[in-house]
Design an enzyme around this catalytic site. Structure first.
Site, mmCIF file in Angstrom:
data_model
loop_
_atom_site.group_PDB
_atom_site.id
_atom_site.type_symbol
_atom_site.label_atom_id
_atom_site.label_comp_id
_atom_site.label_asym_id
_atom_site.label_seq_id
_atom_site.Cartn_x
_atom_site.Cartn_y
_atom_site.Cartn_z
ATOM 1 N N SER A 108 -3.001 1.653 32.692
ATOM 2 C CA SER A 108 -3.409 2.933 33.275
ATOM 3 C C SER A 108 -2.600 3.185 34.538
ATOM 4 O O SER A 108 -2.186 2.248 35.223
ATOM 5 C CB SER A 108 -4.889 2.851 33.611
ATOM 6 O OG SER A 108 -5.236 3.916 34.439
ATOM 7 N N SER A 109 -2.422 4.477 34.869
ATOM 8 C CA SER A 109 -1.666 4.811 36.082
ATOM 9 C C SER A 109 -2.392 4.307 37.333
ATOM 10 O O SER A 109 -1.768 4.146 38.377
ATOM 11 C CB SER A 109 -1.455 6.318 36.172
ATOM 12 O OG SER A 109 -2.696 6.973 36.198
ATOM 13 N N CYS A 110 -3.717 4.031 37.221
ATOM 14 C CA CYS A 110 -4.451 3.634 38.428
ATOM 15 C C CYS A 110 -4.221 2.171 38.797
ATOM 16 O O CYS A 110 -4.810 1.670 39.741
ATOM 17 C CB CYS A 110 -5.935 3.938 38.279
ATOM 18 S SG CYS A 110 -6.716 2.958 37.022
ATOM 19 N N TYR A 137 -10.797 -3.585 38.250
ATOM 20 C CA TYR A 137 -10.280 -3.060 36.982
ATOM 21 C C TYR A 137 -8.753 -3.173 36.939
ATOM 22 O O TYR A 137 -8.166 -3.627 35.947
ATOM 23 C CB TYR A 137 -10.699 -1.592 36.871
ATOM 24 C CG TYR A 137 -10.213 -0.881 35.643
ATOM 25 C CD1 TYR A 137 -10.851 -1.066 34.418
ATOM 26 C CD2 TYR A 137 -9.127 -0.016 35.691
ATOM 27 C CE1 TYR A 137 -10.412 -0.404 33.280
ATOM 28 C CE2 TYR A 137 -8.684 0.652 34.567
ATOM 29 C CZ TYR A 137 -9.332 0.450 33.366
ATOM 30 O OH TYR A 137 -8.895 1.103 32.248
ATOM 31 N N LYS A 141 -6.210 -5.246 34.397
ATOM 32 C CA LYS A 141 -5.175 -4.569 33.595
ATOM 33 C C LYS A 141 -3.775 -5.125 33.914
ATOM 34 O O LYS A 141 -2.943 -5.264 33.021
ATOM 35 C CB LYS A 141 -5.208 -3.060 33.871
ATOM 36 C CG LYS A 141 -6.387 -2.375 33.233
ATOM 37 C CD LYS A 141 -6.111 -2.196 31.753
ATOM 38 C CE LYS A 141 -7.279 -1.672 30.997
ATOM 39 N NZ LYS A 141 -7.059 -1.648 29.555
ATOM 40 N N HIS A 180 -14.690 10.532 34.195
ATOM 41 C CA HIS A 180 -13.526 10.848 35.022
ATOM 42 C C HIS A 180 -13.616 12.298 35.501
ATOM 43 O O HIS A 180 -14.484 13.057 35.061
ATOM 44 C CB HIS A 180 -12.236 10.635 34.221
ATOM 45 C CG HIS A 180 -11.973 9.196 33.906
ATOM 46 N ND1 HIS A 180 -11.990 8.680 32.643
ATOM 47 C CD2 HIS A 180 -11.695 8.145 34.728
ATOM 48 C CE1 HIS A 180 -11.733 7.391 32.673
ATOM 49 N NE2 HIS A 180 -11.551 7.035 33.921
HETATM 50 N N1 LIG Z 1 -9.525 7.862 29.933
HETATM 51 C C1 LIG Z 1 -8.472 7.923 30.723
HETATM 52 O O1 LIG Z 1 -8.295 8.863 31.513
HETATM 53 C C2 LIG Z 1 -7.420 6.850 30.656
HETATM 54 C C3 LIG Z 1 -6.255 7.016 31.435
HETATM 55 C C4 LIG Z 1 -5.290 6.035 31.411
HETATM 56 C C5 LIG Z 1 -5.465 4.921 30.624
HETATM 57 N N2 LIG Z 1 -6.581 4.780 29.876
HETATM 58 C C6 LIG Z 1 -6.716 3.525 29.127
HETATM 59 O O2 LIG Z 1 -7.011 3.746 27.767
HETATM 60 C C7 LIG Z 1 -7.846 2.676 27.295
HETATM 61 C C8 LIG Z 1 -9.039 3.272 26.586
HETATM 62 O O3 LIG Z 1 -9.705 4.139 27.473
HETATM 63 P P1 LIG Z 1 -10.681 5.296 26.956
HETATM 64 O O4 LIG Z 1 -10.687 6.337 27.982
HETATM 65 O O5 LIG Z 1 -10.373 5.614 25.545
HETATM 66 O O6 LIG Z 1 -12.083 4.539 27.037
HETATM 67 P P2 LIG Z 1 -13.373 4.750 26.115
HETATM 68 O O7 LIG Z 1 -13.452 6.136 25.615
HETATM 69 O O8 LIG Z 1 -14.522 4.201 26.891
HETATM 70 O O9 LIG Z 1 -13.072 3.806 24.861
HETATM 71 C C9 LIG Z 1 -13.056 2.426 24.973
HETATM 72 C C10 LIG Z 1 -13.548 1.856 23.665
HETATM 73 O O10 LIG Z 1 -13.532 0.437 23.763
HETATM 74 C C11 LIG Z 1 -14.757 -0.052 23.215
HETATM 75 N N3 LIG Z 1 -15.122 -1.324 23.828
HETATM 76 C C12 LIG Z 1 -15.347 -1.592 25.132
HETATM 77 N N4 LIG Z 1 -15.703 -2.877 25.297
HETATM 78 C C13 LIG Z 1 -15.704 -3.433 24.052
HETATM 79 C C14 LIG Z 1 -16.013 -4.724 23.546
HETATM 80 N N5 LIG Z 1 -16.396 -5.713 24.363
HETATM 81 N N6 LIG Z 1 -15.933 -4.933 22.216
HETATM 82 C C15 LIG Z 1 -15.575 -3.940 21.372
HETATM 83 N N7 LIG Z 1 -15.261 -2.699 21.784
HETATM 84 C C16 LIG Z 1 -15.349 -2.439 23.113
HETATM 85 C C17 LIG Z 1 -15.776 1.012 23.572
HETATM 86 O O11 LIG Z 1 -16.908 0.917 22.732
HETATM 87 P P3 LIG Z 1 -18.376 1.213 23.390
HETATM 88 O O12 LIG Z 1 -18.270 2.573 24.003
HETATM 89 O O13 LIG Z 1 -19.284 1.135 22.226
HETATM 90 O O14 LIG Z 1 -18.580 0.135 24.405
HETATM 91 C C18 LIG Z 1 -14.980 2.279 23.330
HETATM 92 O O15 LIG Z 1 -15.023 2.679 21.985
HETATM 93 C C19 LIG Z 1 -8.196 1.838 28.506
HETATM 94 O O16 LIG Z 1 -7.412 0.696 28.533
HETATM 95 C C20 LIG Z 1 -7.857 2.708 29.672
HETATM 96 O O17 LIG Z 1 -7.427 1.979 30.790
HETATM 97 C C21 LIG Z 1 -7.570 5.717 29.857
#
Ligand SMILES: NC(=O)c1ccc[n+]([C@@H]2O[C@H](COP(=O)([O-])OP(=O)(O)OC[C@H]3O[C@@H](n4cnc5c(N)ncnc54)[C@H](OP(=O)(O)O)[C@@H]3O)[C@@H](O)[C@H]2O)c1
Length: 333
Positions: A108-110, A137, A141, A180
């Site tokens: 992530s950018s953060c 976090y 990462k 967010h």
């Molecule tokens: N959202 C942003 O703005 C953003 C920006 C930059 C990078 N990212 C990166 O993208 C990635 C995904 O982010 P996202 O925004 O898509 O998050 P998200 O919508 O919360 O999705 C994460 C997924 O991972 C699952 N998960 C979490 N813990 C788990 C575990 N122990 N076992 C199995 N599954 C698990 C969650 O399931 P449950 O919900 O059922 O726990 C959820 O389906 C992260 O690495 C994040 O750093 C996100």
């Protein structure tokens, strides 16, 4: 990555993971593997090991993580560091053990230093202190990025870390305690419109600048990277300062105040926007340098306003789905 390749998307129901699934399906991939959190807890090493042994995915996208906004990160740092270290360690290690050809780990950018120069280049990783509120976090990462680098160096793997900017899109988290900024704005404006409020108050001055990318564009970039021929992929892996790292963004930012006005216009909230300047602003600017991605010929397709409009439609559909479920269960009791 040919169309019959076995591809595992960890976290396939999340914001990023579901966009990856949609993108892979659009391309015609037919051997996609996904497990919900309930089916496979990725913090449980034994279960993850058995899963990889059985499924033997050739390509792995790591989009599973414990993710949250500033409040959740600040209040539950122990949960964020433990859970993310466990999930990524288990998936990266088992991908190596079961002989995956390539892996793409979402960072992530953060996780870049809080005060690094703008726009943020990949080589700024680990060059300064981190933002205090999400340090746990970010450290987890960064360990994931270092794991990719180490498995590449020691075992000759092809594990890449992609650093997306702020994402939004279908399936986002709209819970105000853990969401967010963009989904939080969408929900606030929607509720203000429904209640007929005359004003919405937002944290800070509205002047910090942020970059946003639709999750479908992020997925498009990630799939493009995983489909690169080996020579091009290896060039990206050799990355700056030997980090197998690439930024994913649109290269354009705007102020939070401008973003709030765009969200208000999409939602149809016509009241005033007020800024509570007693609340903190956070980093003044966060914009990724996307030169490496652009050099591969990639650029985003979804303009911000159109992307927010699509996210709002998804939000409304889920609200109405949740309302119907409540009505049905009330009618039953
Ligand atoms: N959202 C942003 O703005 C953003 C920006 C930059 C990078 N990212 C990166 O993208 C990635 C995904 O982010 P996202 O925004 O898509 O998050 P998200 O919508 O919360 O999705 C994460 C997924 O991972 C699952 N998960 C979490 N813990 C788990 C575990 N122990 N076992 C199995 N599954 C698990 C969650 O399931 P449950 O919900 O059922 O726990 C959820 O389906 C992260 O690495 C994040 O750093 C996100």
């Amino acid at each position: 990555m040919d169309l019959s390749a076995r591809i595992y998307v960890a976290g396939h129901r999340g914001l990023a993971g579901s966009a990856l699934m949609r993108c892979l399906e659009r391309h015609g991939y037919r051997n996609l593997i996904g497990r919900t959190h309930a089916e496979l807890d990725l913090t449980d090493h034994k279960s993850v090991s058995e899963f990889f042994e059985k499924e033997r995915p050739e390509f792995v996208f790591v989009a599973a993580a414990k993710v949250g906004g500033i409040l959740a990160n600040n209040d539950y740092p122990a949960d964020f560091i433990r859970s993310n270290l466990e999930v990524q360690t288990n998936v990266i290690h088992e991908a190596w053990r079961s002989g995956a050809k390539r892996l793409l780990f979402l960072g992530s950018s953060c996780i870049y230093p809080r005060d690094c120069p703008q726009p943020i280049r990949e080589e700024y990783l680990l060059t300064g202190p981190l933002e205090f509120t999400n340090r746990a976090y970010a450290v987890a990462k960064i360990a994931g990025v270092e794991m990719c680098r180490s498995y590449n160096r020691q075992y000759g793997m092809r594990f890449l870390a992609a650093m997306p900017t702020n994402l939004y899109g279908p399936g986002d988290n709209y819970d105000l305690a853990s969401s967010h900024v963009l989904p939080a704005l969408l929900r606030k404006m929607h509720e203000a419109k429904i209640r007929g409020l005359e004003r919405v108050t937002l944290w800070g001055t509205g002047s910090p600048r942020r970059e946003f990318l639709c999750s479908d564009d992020m997925a498009d970039a990630c799939v493009m990277l995983m489909r690169l021929p080996d020579l091009r992929f290896d060039e990206i892996l050799r990355g700056p300062n030997e980090f197998p790292l690439i930024n994913i963004g649109c290269g354009v930012d705007q102020t939070i105040a401008d973003l709030a006005r765009t969200v208000a216009s999409v939602v149809g909230f016509r009241g005033a926007l007020e800024f509570d300047t007693s609340k903190p602003d956070g980093t003044p600017r966060k914009l990724l340098d996307v030169g490496r991605l652009k050099a591969l010929g990639w650029s985003p397709r979804i303009a911000l306003e159109a992307g927010i409009a699509a996210a709002y439609q998804d939000f409304l559909a889920r609200e109405s789905g949740a309302r119907k479920t409540n009505e049905t269960s009330e009618a039953r009791t």
